[in-house]
Design a protein around this motif. Sequence first.
Motif, PDB file in Angstrom:
ATOM      1  N   THR A 675      -1.439  13.051   0.854  1.00  0.00           N
ATOM      2  CA  THR A 675      -1.938  12.120   1.972  1.00  0.00           C
ATOM      3  C   THR A 675      -2.988  11.079   1.267  1.00  0.00           C
ATOM      4  O   THR A 675      -2.834   9.928   1.616  1.00  0.00           O
ATOM      5  N   LEU A 676      -3.683  11.506   0.437  1.00  0.00           N
ATOM      6  CA  LEU A 676      -4.696  10.682  -0.235  1.00  0.00           C
ATOM      7  C   LEU A 676      -4.030   9.504  -0.972  1.00  0.00           C
ATOM      8  O   LEU A 676      -4.215   8.217  -0.899  1.00  0.00           O
ATOM      9  N   HIS A 677      -2.854  10.028  -1.720  1.00  0.00           N
ATOM     10  CA  HIS A 677      -2.032   9.093  -2.573  1.00  0.00           C
ATOM     11  C   HIS A 677      -1.304   8.009  -1.815  1.00  0.00           C
ATOM     12  O   HIS A 677      -1.424   6.863  -2.093  1.00  0.00           O
ATOM     13  N   ALA A 678      -0.857   8.594  -0.494  1.00  0.00           N
ATOM     14  CA  ALA A 678      -0.251   7.541   0.525  1.00  0.00           C
ATOM     15  C   ALA A 678      -1.477   6.541   0.928  1.00  0.00           C
ATOM     16  O   ALA A 678      -0.969   5.296   0.962  1.00  0.00           O
ATOM     17  N   ALA A 679      -2.415   6.975   1.249  1.00  0.00           N
ATOM     18  CA  ALA A 679      -3.456   6.316   1.740  1.00  0.00           C
ATOM     19  C   ALA A 679      -3.902   4.962   0.884  1.00  0.00           C
ATOM     20  O   ALA A 679      -4.155   4.063   1.011  1.00  0.00           O
ATOM     21  N   GLU A 680      -4.111   5.671  -0.443  1.00  0.00           N
ATOM     22  CA  GLU A 680      -4.337   4.574  -1.468  1.00  0.00           C
ATOM     23  C   GLU A 680      -3.126   3.550  -1.673  1.00  0.00           C
ATOM     24  O   GLU A 680      -3.557   2.234  -1.851  1.00  0.00           O
ATOM     25  N   ALA A 681      -1.875   4.202  -1.549  1.00  0.00           N
ATOM     26  CA  ALA A 681      -0.856   3.015  -1.636  1.00  0.00           C
ATOM     27  C   ALA A 681      -0.926   2.136  -0.820  1.00  0.00           C
ATOM     28  O   ALA A 681      -0.620   0.919  -0.787  1.00  0.00           O
ATOM     29  N   ALA A 682      -1.186   2.471   0.518  1.00  0.00           N
ATOM     30  CA  ALA A 682      -1.275   1.844   1.541  1.00  0.00           C
ATOM     31  C   ALA A 682      -2.394   0.703   1.878  1.00  0.00           C
ATOM     32  O   ALA A 682      -2.383  -0.230   2.100  1.00  0.00           O
ATOM     33  N   SER A 683      -3.610   1.075   0.841  1.00  0.00           N
ATOM     34  CA  SER A 683      -4.781   0.397   0.953  1.00  0.00           C
ATOM     35  C   SER A 683      -4.859  -0.988  -0.064  1.00  0.00           C
ATOM     36  O   SER A 683      -5.510  -1.702  -0.129  1.00  0.00           O
ATOM     37  N   GLY A 684      -3.679  -0.578  -0.795  1.00  0.00           N
ATOM     38  CA  GLY A 684      -3.456  -1.622  -1.831  1.00  0.00           C
ATOM     39  C   GLY A 684      -4.551  -1.725  -2.907  1.00  0.00           C
ATOM     40  O   GLY A 684      -4.751  -2.370  -4.133  1.00  0.00           O
ATOM     41  N   LYS A 685      -5.260  -0.453  -3.093  1.00  0.00           N
ATOM     42  CA  LYS A 685      -6.280  -0.506  -4.109  1.00  0.00           C
ATOM     43  C   LYS A 685      -5.663   0.454  -5.229  1.00  0.00           C
ATOM     44  O   LYS A 685      -4.789   1.257  -4.962  1.00  0.00           O
ATOM     45  N   PRO A 686      -6.097   0.198  -6.545  1.00  0.00           N
ATOM     46  CA  PRO A 686      -5.503   1.046  -7.573  1.00  0.00           C
ATOM     47  C   PRO A 686      -5.738   2.383  -7.386  1.00  0.00           C
ATOM     48  O   PRO A 686      -6.881   2.821  -6.967  1.00  0.00           O
ATOM     49  N   ALA A 687      -4.848   3.141  -7.726  1.00  0.00           N
ATOM     50  CA  ALA A 687      -4.965   4.771  -7.506  1.00  0.00           C
ATOM     51  C   ALA A 687      -5.865   5.275  -8.570  1.00  0.00           C
ATOM     52  O   ALA A 687      -5.718   4.974  -9.581  1.00  0.00           O
TER      53      ALA A 687
END
Length: 749
Positions: A675-687
Amino acid sequence: MSAQEKIWDIPGGIHPAERKELSNRTPIQQAPLPKRLVLPLGQHIGAVAEPCVVVGQRVRKGEKIAEANGFVSAPLHAPTSGTVSFIGPQPYPHASGMLAPAVVIDSDGLDEWVELRPHGDYRHMESAELLALIRESGISGLGGAGFPTAVKLTARPTQKIHTLIINGTECEPYITADDLLMRERAGELVSGIDILVQLIQPEQVLIGIEDNKPEAIAEVRGACSERSYQVRVFPTKYPSGGEKQLIQILTGVEVPSGGLPADIGILCQNVGTCTAIHDAVVLGKPLISRITTLTGEALARPGNVEALLGTPVGELLQFAGLDTSKLNRLIMGGPMMGFTLPSLEVPLIKTSNCLLASTAVELPPPPPAMPCIRCGECAEACPASLLPQQLHFFALGQEHEQLKAHNLFDCIECGACAYVCPSSIPLVQYYRAAKAEIRELEQKQLKAEHSKQRFEQRQERLRRAEEQKEAERKARAEKAARAKAAQAEAPPAAAAAPADEALKKLKIEASMAQVALKKAEKQLAAHDTPELQAQVAELRAAADAAQKALADAQAAAPAPTPKPAGDEALKKAKIDAAMLKAQLRKLEKIETPDDEQQAEIARLRQQLEAAEKVLADLESQAPAPAAKPAGDDALKKAKVELAMKRAELKKAEKAGADEAALQPRRDALATAEQTLHAAEAASGKPAPELVRTERPGVDEKFKALKTEAAFARADLRKLERDESAAGEALQQARTRLAEAERKLAEYQP
Ligand code: SF4
Ligand code: SF4
C-alpha cells in the motif's frame, strides 16, 4: 389671625379624651442610670446597623457601637460607659414579642463620656459636612416611624424645598413629651431649626402647634422672636399631627396620593428631631437618650423623663411608681397608634415617645366585633378621605388590586375609623395585615421579575453568540472558497524544487569538503609528513572545486521569491482579530454583565467585525498557499499503517507467539508495504528504500536463544512476585530458565 397665619382644616378627624394632664404637670426628670442597657440594632427604618464592638470591650458614653449598614440606615452609640456583655437576640419592642439583634452594655456607673467634638461654628461648615455629622450622630425621626434624618435631608437635585415645617402637634391622647420639650428646650429647638435652615435654605419655616399647649406655644414664640420662623397654632383635633395632615393644615396643599411632601417642595421634621440635631452639631453629642412620657393610671408618678436608649421599660415604669396590680395593658406610644407590649423587659428605643400603663377601667378591652352596618361613620372620620368600610371589605376578601385602587397605602393607620365604628371592628388591624400581604407579594413578584429578566438577558446573549458563530462560519467558508478559486487561477508551481535540491546538495558538499580540509590541516600541523601534505593539497583542491560549483549554481539559480509585502500586515491582522476574539469571549462568559460590561462587549464586537474585515481583505489579496499534493494524505496514512503492522508483528514475536499467529501479521505487514509503495507512486515522490537490511553479524539462532532466555527469566520474576503463584508453576518456570540458559551457553555459532 393675620392672612400670613392662615390655617386650613383637614377632612375627618376625631376628638378623643386627651388625658394629657396626667403627665404634663411636672418638669422633665432624669431617669436613673440602668445597670444593663439593651440596644437593638434596628431602631430606625432601613437596614439594621452593624456592630463595631465585641463582647468584653469597654465603651464610653457616646462611643459608636454599631455602624450604619447602607444608605438608609443609622449608627448606634453607647448611652453610658461600661462593658459590652452580649451581642445577639434580645427582647424588642414589638407587638409580636419577637427578639431582635442587639448590643447589651453592662453599665460601670461612671457615665464617662468620650471626647466630644462640638461644632458651635457650624455656620462655616459645608452642607455635606453637616449632613455627615447628623448621619454619624445616629439621628432618626423621633416623632414617628424613625426614618434616618440625614437621608430625609439629602437634597434631591430636581426638587427645591421651599417650606420647612416643624411638627410640634403631638395630637395623640396621653402623650406630652414634645409639649414638655418645647416648654423646657425651646432654645435648643430653635437652634436645631437654624441648622436645618442652613442646610435646606427654605423660603419659609412654619412651626405647627395645637392650641392645647399654651406654655409650649409661648416658649417657642419667645425663642424664635428674632427670626422669621412662623409659629402657627390651630385647633386640637386628632390626627392633625400626621405629616400630610399637618402640611394641609399649615399650607392648604395636599400631598398627592402615593407621593411624599418633598414632591411638593415641603420637608417636615419633628421638634424632638430638631433638638437632637442641635445636640449633635452644637454639642457634639450623638443620639443616646430621648424624652419619653410615662403615663397611665397604673402609675403613681406619671410625667416625662429623659431616659437613656436601651433602658428596660420596666425600670422606667418602676421609677414612675408602677402599680402592677392595676396594670391591665402596657402600650408603647399612644392609645390610638401605639401597640401593646408583651413584656416589661423590652428596651426604650429611639421612636419610643410614650409608655402608657393603663388600667382596665381606663382602657377597657374592646367589645366583640360585629358585622358592618354600613353607617359610614368611618368614612366621615377618615382624615385621608378614604372609604374605610370598603377597605375592610376588600381586605376580608384579600382583593389586593381593589385595595390599591382604593388607596390603602394612603391610610396613616391613625385608628380614627375604628374609634368611631359602632360595630367595634378593629379596622386598622385589617389594613396593617393587608398592607403586609401586598408588600410581601410585591417583593416576590419583584424577585420573579428580576429572575425573568436575567433569564431573558441570558437567552439574548446566547442568541447573539450563536449568530456571531454562524457569521464566523460563513466568513470562513467564503474565505476557503476564495482561496480555492485563487488556487485554480494561479500558474503552476515553479519548477524550482529540483534546482533547490541541487543547490542544497552543493552547499552540503562544499561544507563537508571544508570540514575534511580543516581536519587534515590540523593533522598536518601536528605531524608534518609528505603523505599528509599531499592529502591536504588534494583536499584543498576538492574544497575549492566544491566551493566553485556552489558559487556557479547560486549564480545560475533564480533569485529567491521575495516575501510578499503584505505578509507582515496579514500576520498583524490575524493577531489583532484573535486578541479581540479572546477578549470578547471572556466578557461573553459573564452571566449578567453590568451596563459597563455590555458597552464593552458591543465595542469589542464592532472592533472584531472591523478587524475581521481587514483580515479578509488582506487574505483575498495574498497569494494562495501552495496546495498540498493530493496524495500526501494517503502516503502519510500508509506510512502510519506500515509502522503499526510492523509493531504488531514485533510484539507478537517477542511474546513468543507460534507460527500460526505470526503468519497473518507478516501478511498484513506485506500488504501495508505494498500500500505504501502504491501511495508513494501516486504522490510522485521518489520511493524510499524499503529494503530491510539485516545487520551484519547477527546470528538468528543465537538471537532466538537469547530471546527465549530473556522471556523465561521475565516469567520467573513475575511468578516470584505473585504471592498466590502455585509452587508447581514456579518450579516449571525455573526449569524453563535453566534449560534456556544451558542452550545459550552451549551454543557454538
Ligand atoms: S363605621 Fe364600622 S360599621 Fe360603620 S360603615 Fe364603617 S366599618 Fe361599617
Ligand atoms: S386608619 Fe386609615 S382608614 Fe382609618 S381613619 Fe385613619 S387613615 Fe382613614
